[in-house]
Design a protein around this motif. Structure first.
Motif, PDB file in Angstrom:
ATOM      1  N   TYR A 141      51.516  48.328  47.775  1.00  0.00           N
ATOM      2  CA  TYR A 141      52.421  48.072  46.641  1.00  0.00           C
ATOM      3  C   TYR A 141      51.702  47.232  45.588  1.00  0.00           C
ATOM      4  CZ  TYR A 141      56.212  45.652  44.132  1.00  0.00           C
ATOM      5  OH  TYR A 141      57.021  45.109  43.167  1.00  0.00           O
ATOM      6  N   THR A 142      51.127  46.107  46.025  1.00  0.00           N
ATOM      7  CA  THR A 142      50.444  45.208  45.096  1.00  0.00           C
ATOM      8  C   THR A 142      49.251  45.884  44.442  1.00  0.00           C
ATOM      9  OG1 THR A 142      51.140  43.285  46.393  1.00  0.00           O
ATOM     10  CG2 THR A 142      49.283  42.984  44.890  1.00  0.00           C
ATOM     11  N   ALA A 143      48.505  46.647  45.212  1.00  0.00           N
ATOM     12  CA  ALA A 143      47.329  47.323  44.663  1.00  0.00           C
ATOM     13  C   ALA A 143      47.710  48.269  43.536  1.00  0.00           C
ATOM     14  CB  ALA A 143      46.611  48.087  45.769  1.00  0.00           C
ATOM     15  N   GLU A 144      48.838  48.972  43.685  1.00  0.00           N
ATOM     16  CA  GLU A 144      49.289  49.892  42.635  1.00  0.00           C
ATOM     17  C   GLU A 144      49.700  49.124  41.379  1.00  0.00           C
ATOM     18  OE1 GLU A 144      49.728  53.530  42.459  1.00  0.00           O
ATOM     19  OE2 GLU A 144      48.097  53.132  43.865  1.00  0.00           O
ATOM     20  N   VAL A 145      50.432  48.020  41.565  1.00  0.00           N
ATOM     21  CA  VAL A 145      50.851  47.216  40.414  1.00  0.00           C
ATOM     22  C   VAL A 145      49.636  46.661  39.674  1.00  0.00           C
ATOM     23  CG1 VAL A 145      52.043  45.110  39.701  1.00  0.00           C
ATOM     24  CG2 VAL A 145      53.101  46.616  41.394  1.00  0.00           C
ATOM     25  N   VAL A 146      48.672  46.122  40.426  1.00  0.00           N
ATOM     26  CA  VAL A 146      47.473  45.547  39.805  1.00  0.00           C
ATOM     27  C   VAL A 146      46.662  46.626  39.094  1.00  0.00           C
ATOM     28  CG1 VAL A 146      45.276  44.401  40.281  1.00  0.00           C
ATOM     29  CG2 VAL A 146      47.362  43.592  41.384  1.00  0.00           C
ATOM     30  N   THR A 147      46.609  47.828  39.651  1.00  0.00           N
ATOM     31  CA  THR A 147      45.912  48.929  38.984  1.00  0.00           C
ATOM     32  C   THR A 147      46.529  49.196  37.611  1.00  0.00           C
ATOM     33  OG1 THR A 147      45.290  49.970  41.075  1.00  0.00           O
ATOM     34  CG2 THR A 147      45.320  51.382  39.131  1.00  0.00           C
ATOM     35  N   GLY A 148      47.855  49.155  37.540  1.00  0.00           N
ATOM     36  CA  GLY A 148      48.522  49.335  36.257  1.00  0.00           C
ATOM     37  C   GLY A 148      48.191  48.225  35.273  1.00  0.00           C
ATOM     38  N   ILE A 149      48.167  46.987  35.763  1.00  0.00           N
ATOM     39  CA  ILE A 149      47.827  45.847  34.899  1.00  0.00           C
ATOM     40  C   ILE A 149      46.410  45.991  34.350  1.00  0.00           C
ATOM     41  CG2 ILE A 149      47.424  43.352  34.852  1.00  0.00           C
ATOM     42  CD1 ILE A 149      49.632  43.098  37.002  1.00  0.00           C
ATOM     43  N   LEU A 150      45.464  46.325  35.229  1.00  0.00           N
ATOM     44  CA  LEU A 150      44.066  46.430  34.814  1.00  0.00           C
ATOM     45  C   LEU A 150      43.859  47.574  33.828  1.00  0.00           C
ATOM     46  CD1 LEU A 150      42.272  45.794  38.236  1.00  0.00           C
ATOM     47  CD2 LEU A 150      42.581  44.191  36.343  1.00  0.00           C
ATOM     48  N   GLY A 151      44.574  48.688  34.045  1.00  0.00           N
ATOM     49  CA  GLY A 151      44.453  49.800  33.110  1.00  0.00           C
ATOM     50  C   GLY A 151      44.936  49.429  31.725  1.00  0.00           C
ATOM     51  N   CYS A 152      46.074  48.741  31.661  1.00  0.00           N
ATOM     52  CA  CYS A 152      46.615  48.300  30.373  1.00  0.00           C
ATOM     53  C   CYS A 152      45.702  47.259  29.728  1.00  0.00           C
ATOM     54  CB  CYS A 152      48.018  47.739  30.569  1.00  0.00           C
ATOM     55  SG  CYS A 152      48.866  47.267  29.046  1.00  0.00           S
ATOM     56  N   ALA A 153      45.134  46.369  30.546  1.00  0.00           N
ATOM     57  CA  ALA A 153      44.233  45.333  30.029  1.00  0.00           C
ATOM     58  C   ALA A 153      43.000  45.953  29.382  1.00  0.00           C
ATOM     59  CB  ALA A 153      43.827  44.389  31.157  1.00  0.00           C
ATOM     60  N   ALA A 154      42.477  47.014  29.999  1.00  0.00           N
ATOM     61  CA  ALA A 154      41.318  47.688  29.422  1.00  0.00           C
ATOM     62  C   ALA A 154      41.653  48.286  28.063  1.00  0.00           C
ATOM     63  CB  ALA A 154      40.819  48.771  30.379  1.00  0.00           C
ATOM     64  N   ASP A 155      42.844  48.842  27.941  1.00  0.00           N
ATOM     65  CA  ASP A 155      43.275  49.424  26.672  1.00  0.00           C
ATOM     66  C   ASP A 155      43.483  48.365  25.596  1.00  0.00           C
ATOM     67  OD1 ASP A 155      43.266  51.911  27.894  1.00  0.00           O
ATOM     68  OD2 ASP A 155      45.424  51.895  28.315  1.00  0.00           O
ATOM     69  N   GLN A 156      43.967  47.179  26.023  1.00  0.00           N
ATOM     70  CA  GLN A 156      44.335  46.125  25.081  1.00  0.00           C
ATOM     71  C   GLN A 156      43.200  45.141  24.801  1.00  0.00           C
ATOM     72  OE1 GLN A 156      47.283  45.845  23.501  1.00  0.00           O
ATOM     73  NE2 GLN A 156      48.213  47.615  24.483  1.00  0.00           N
ATOM     74  N   GLY A 157      42.085  45.270  25.503  1.00  0.00           N
ATOM     75  CA  GLY A 157      40.984  44.322  25.326  1.00  0.00           C
ATOM     76  C   GLY A 157      41.304  42.948  25.872  1.00  0.00           C
ATOM     77  N   VAL A 158      41.963  42.914  27.019  1.00  0.00           N
ATOM     78  CA  VAL A 158      42.387  41.659  27.640  1.00  0.00           C
ATOM     79  C   VAL A 158      41.613  41.445  28.938  1.00  0.00           C
ATOM     80  CG1 VAL A 158      44.347  40.437  28.684  1.00  0.00           C
ATOM     81  CG2 VAL A 158      44.694  41.854  26.661  1.00  0.00           C
ATOM     82  N   GLU A 159      41.211  40.204  29.197  1.00  0.00           N
ATOM     83  CA  GLU A 159      40.583  39.883  30.465  1.00  0.00           C
ATOM     84  C   GLU A 159      41.653  39.503  31.479  1.00  0.00           C
ATOM     85  OE1 GLU A 159      37.575  36.931  30.223  1.00  0.00           O
ATOM     86  OE2 GLU A 159      36.286  38.106  28.875  1.00  0.00           O
TER      87      GLU A 159
END
Length: 342
Positions: A78-96
């Motif tokens: 569950y957590t791995a899927e949520v974090v994958t979503g966060i990281l994908g959005c961060a890459a798009d937004q230029g966020v660390e």
């Protein structure tokens, strides 16, 4: 209009607020040991002058926002899927993104004020909490320091100023139970997660609503609370099989519980779905790959992660969230683990 903040020293702010410089410093740093009346006066002066602390100035000038994601561990699908979503959005937004697993151990526990101050001192621009370990104490401390926080599936409703994100748990549970009822099942067990969790309560109530809508009496023996662990699902199936008559179907509050149920059923030479229908909740990859493939209520886990980061970034920009509670729609995925009762 706020006055130019660089013209103001702590001494000048203290004079304006009728307080000491040390008291003003405490308010700026979110310390709790200031009376409500004094804090209100100081905050009014800070708002009027537009004053920002050096840390806040560095954060505002930073080219790349840094958002910390706090979770119990990365061992959960569950957590791995949520974090994958966060990281994908961060890459798009230029966020660390900095991921912290608080269950890893090795560091001395911090009290809420110390933990919140460390977040500020390290220049985090926001927090996403995928853990139930933070009660209202730490959340209040983060808020006093101006740190935007989003909580995913909180244990209890967070303070009014904190945004929480989850899915339509009640509707998803009702859909799952109605699916089993439509297959002719009447003795449907519900294996829940921790009783106190807000999402678990919603799933329980969705299950009960479906039974009552179908005119099926609720048997309290078929409702067994526990954890979201696979081995706990196996253990609780053993409890259910001692009942007379046995349940013909199980609705589990997570896919991990459901997978434990199916594993234990196989060990006991019970056929799924011929002898026992099983439905899970979450929609993790392991459920799709199980044999038989698990019927489940799929949460948009990656989208939940993306939504959480977007909400944090909007708050960093000073935008007010449209809602303090965001729920994304679930959907029932009918696979191979459910069948009509014989």
């Amino acid at each position: 209009m706020a006055e130019e903040q660089s013209k103001w020293t702590l001494a000048q702010l203290a004079h304006e607020a009728g307080a000491s410089a040390s008291t003003v410093s405490k308010v700026i740093n979110g310390r709790p040991d200031v009376s409500a009346a004094t804090r209100a006066r100081v905050l009014a002066v800070l708002d009027r002058t537009g004053y920002r602390s050096p840390v806040q100035q560095r954060r505002a000038l930073a080219d790349v926002p840094v958002v910390e994601v706090v979770l119990d561990s990365l061992n959960s699908a569950y957590t791995a899927e949520v974090v994958t979503g966060i990281l994908g959005c961060a890459a798009d937004q230029g966020v660390e993104v900095l991921v912290t697993a608080i269950g890893a151990g090795g560091s001395r526990p911090l009290n809420p004020e110390q933990r919140a101050q460390r977040i500020v001192d390290q220049g985090r621009t926001g927090l996403i909490l995928v853990t139930s370990a933070f009660g209202n104490g730490p959340l209040d401390a983060f808020h006093r320091r101006g740190v935007p926080v989003v909580v995913i599936d909180p244990l209890n409703p967070p303070p009014d100023e904190v945004v929480s994100i989850g899915s339509t748990d009640w509707t998803g549970a009702k859909d799952a139970t109605s699916h089993l009822l439509g297959l002719g099942h009447r003795r449907i067990a519900f294996l829940s997660g921790p009783e106190s969790m807000e999402c678990n309560q919603a799933r329980l109530h969705g299950y009960l609503a479906a039974l009552r809508a179908a005119g099926v009496a609720v048997d309290g023996r078929l409702i067994i609370p526990g954890s979201f662990r696979t081995d706990d699902g196996a253990r609780r199936l053993g409890e259910l099989l001692r009942l007379e008559p046995r349940p013909t179907a199980v609705f589990a509050a997570s896919d991990t519980i459901a997978l434990g149920v199916m594993s234990e059923a196989l060990r006991r030479q019970l056929r799924v779905p011929e002898d026992l229908s099983v439905v899970g909740f979450d929609g993790i990859r392991q459920g799709a790959e199980s044999v038989p493939a698990l019927t489940t209520v799929a949460q948009p886990l990656r989208e939940i992660g993306r939504a959480a980061l977007r909400v944090v970034l909007r708050q960093v920009k000073g935008e007010v969230p449209d809602s303090r509670r965001v729920e994304l729609a679930t959907r029932l995925l009918v696979r191979e683990s459910t069948a009509a009762i014989e």
